[in-house]
Design a protein around this motif. Structure first.
Motif, PDB file in Angstrom:
ATOM      1  N   VAL A  75     -18.230 -29.529 -53.415  1.00 43.10           N
ATOM      2  CA  VAL A  75     -17.059 -30.377 -53.696  1.00 43.10           C
ATOM      3  C   VAL A  75     -15.730 -29.712 -53.322  1.00 43.10           C
ATOM      4  O   VAL A  75     -14.714 -30.382 -53.162  1.00 43.10           O
ATOM      5  CB  VAL A  75     -16.991 -30.840 -55.184  1.00 43.10           C
ATOM      6  CG1 VAL A  75     -18.071 -31.854 -55.477  1.00 43.10           C
ATOM      7  CG2 VAL A  75     -17.071 -29.686 -56.148  1.00 43.10           C
ATOM      8  N   SER A 116     -15.774 -31.093 -59.832  1.00 36.58           N
ATOM      9  CA  SER A 116     -15.581 -32.408 -59.196  1.00 36.58           C
ATOM     10  C   SER A 116     -14.128 -32.865 -59.317  1.00 36.58           C
ATOM     11  O   SER A 116     -13.583 -33.473 -58.395  1.00 36.58           O
ATOM     12  CB  SER A 116     -16.481 -33.459 -59.839  1.00 36.58           C
ATOM     13  OG  SER A 116     -17.812 -33.046 -59.784  1.00 36.58           O
ATOM     14  N   SER A 154     -19.273 -25.405 -55.248  1.00 44.26           N
ATOM     15  CA  SER A 154     -19.070 -26.485 -56.232  1.00 44.26           C
ATOM     16  C   SER A 154     -18.796 -25.802 -57.564  1.00 44.26           C
ATOM     17  O   SER A 154     -17.926 -24.935 -57.597  1.00 44.26           O
ATOM     18  CB  SER A 154     -20.308 -27.387 -56.294  1.00 44.26           C
ATOM     19  OG  SER A 154     -20.353 -28.221 -55.153  1.00 44.26           O
TER      20      SER A 154
END
Ligand SMILES: [Zn+2]
Length: 383
Positions: free
Chosen positions: A320, A275, A206
């Protein structure tokens, strides 16, 4: 066999499914087995369901751990936000709330916000403190296994050695458990998607890069809680890149979501966070796919060493950035750099649980501690 808690262990770990199994495994008398199982049934720790066919004799009722015995408050502290969920003992989410606090806001702000949300989840009156087995927290940094405090976390300013258990215990008066986030997700993946796995590595990509290792069905945390913290391994050829941790040349500086986001900005694509990279990937953006695959190749170089060291049956990619391009990149470098024996039975896959894995893993850790044979024997002796 010292008490009902030891019988619960057999049922919980799915080594015994019927009274007959308990008899056979323990060698205890029929009477003792009946007494122990009655104690567990009376305490609501196990349930009897359906019938289990047995080879000879009468069919026997199936015994199961009662995952509805108590609730867990599972708080997942992420770099940019935190989620607080109320789950059963299997990590199934009954209610969930998201709080917009960043890990960089520091422990006081974050933990007070978590305690407020937890009180809110408990406020409707249906659930009391006595129905909560524990509050379990996952954080994006290493956790000292002896103190449950953060252990020199590279990207959590103000959190090093902060007494998280004391803070939450004072606010909520329930037992507190703290885990590294990748450790919790790794255990969740193992429990749900790969229950037979003897060795599993979960790579979370992420904002940063972290790894959780599950050996023999248990999260392996290492001597100081630093096992699997591969994001700050120094890699050749990237020595000029400055990392969040302050050092140069870290894997996370070259191949994390933050690094891919920066590369997309350089191409003129507005990208504020990891994200956002995930959103581009979901939309099939070719630049995001190409850069993520390149990041996967760099990550695969480091994961190849882990694979040769641990010989896992599963490498699961989460976070993500987990996507087909990341998977392809990791495969490209991992296989040629690993010994054939270490990869013969290796499956490299993308997480199917996603964010659910962390809550499942945290609940499993709570059960391991709060429902251990000794904890249950002590609790039943008191009652
Ligand atoms: Zn670093």
């Amino acid at each position: 066999m010292s008490g009902p808690g030891d019988v619960l262990d057999l049922i919980r770990e799915r080594r015994a499914f019927t009274r007959g199994d308990v008899l056979e495994i323990t060698g205890m008398s029929r009477m003792t087995v009946a007494t122990r199982i009655d104690a567990l049934l009376e305490a609501g720790l196990i349930i009897e369901s359906g019938t289990e066919k047995v080879a000879a004799g009468r069919p026997s009722r199936r015994l199961e751990f009662n995952t509805g015995h108590a609730f867990v408050i599972a708080a997942n502290v992420d770099t940019t936000h935190t989620t607080v969920a109320l789950t059963d003992l299997a990590g199934r989410v009954a209610a969930e709330e998201r709080i917009e606090v960043a890990v960089a806001d520091g422990p006081d702000v974050t933990l007070n916000a978590i305690a407020d949300r937890a009180k809110h989840l408990l406020a409707d009156g249906r659930i009391g403190r006595e129905d909560v087995a524990a509050i379990a927290l996952s954080i994006p940094g290493p956790v000292d296994p002896d103190t449950d405090r953060p252990s020199q976390p590279p990207i959590m300013p103000g959190w090093d050695a902060y007494p998280i258990p004391d803070h939450l215990k004072a606010a909520l008066d329930v037992p507190v458990l703290v885990s590294n986030d990748a450790d919790a997700a790794a255990l969740g993946e193992q429990r749900v998607a790969h229950p037979g796995s003897r060795a599993l590595c979960f790579i979370k990509v992420s904002s940063g890069i972290g790894t959780g290792i599950v050996l023999g069905g248990k999260a392996y945390r290492g001597t100081d809680g630093g096992a699997g913290d591969i994001g700050h391994v120094k890699i050749a050829g990237h020595g000029d890149l400055l990392c969040q941790c302050g050092a140069r040349g870290c894997l996370a500086a070259a191949a994390s979501g933050r690094a891919v986001a920066r590369a997309l900005v350089d191409l003129g694509k507005p990208t504020a966070s990891a994200s956002d990279v995930g959103v581009y990937l979901a939309d099939g953006d070719p630049d995001a796919a190409r850069l993520t695959q390149a990041a996967g190749r760099v990550i695969g170089e480091v994961v190849a060493t882990m694979v040769s060291l641990l010989n896992p049956s599963e490498v699961v990619l989460g976070g993500v950035l987990a996507s087909p391009p990341l998977l392809a990149g990791v495969r490209e470098t991992l296989y040629p750099r690993s010994l054939p024996r270490a990869t013969r039975h290796l499956s490299i896959s993308q997480s199917t649980l996603g964010e659910k894995a962390t809550a499942v893993g945290l609940a499993a850790m709570v059960v391991e501690r709060e429902y251990s044979a000794s904890a249950v024997n002590a609790a039943l002796a008191r009652s």
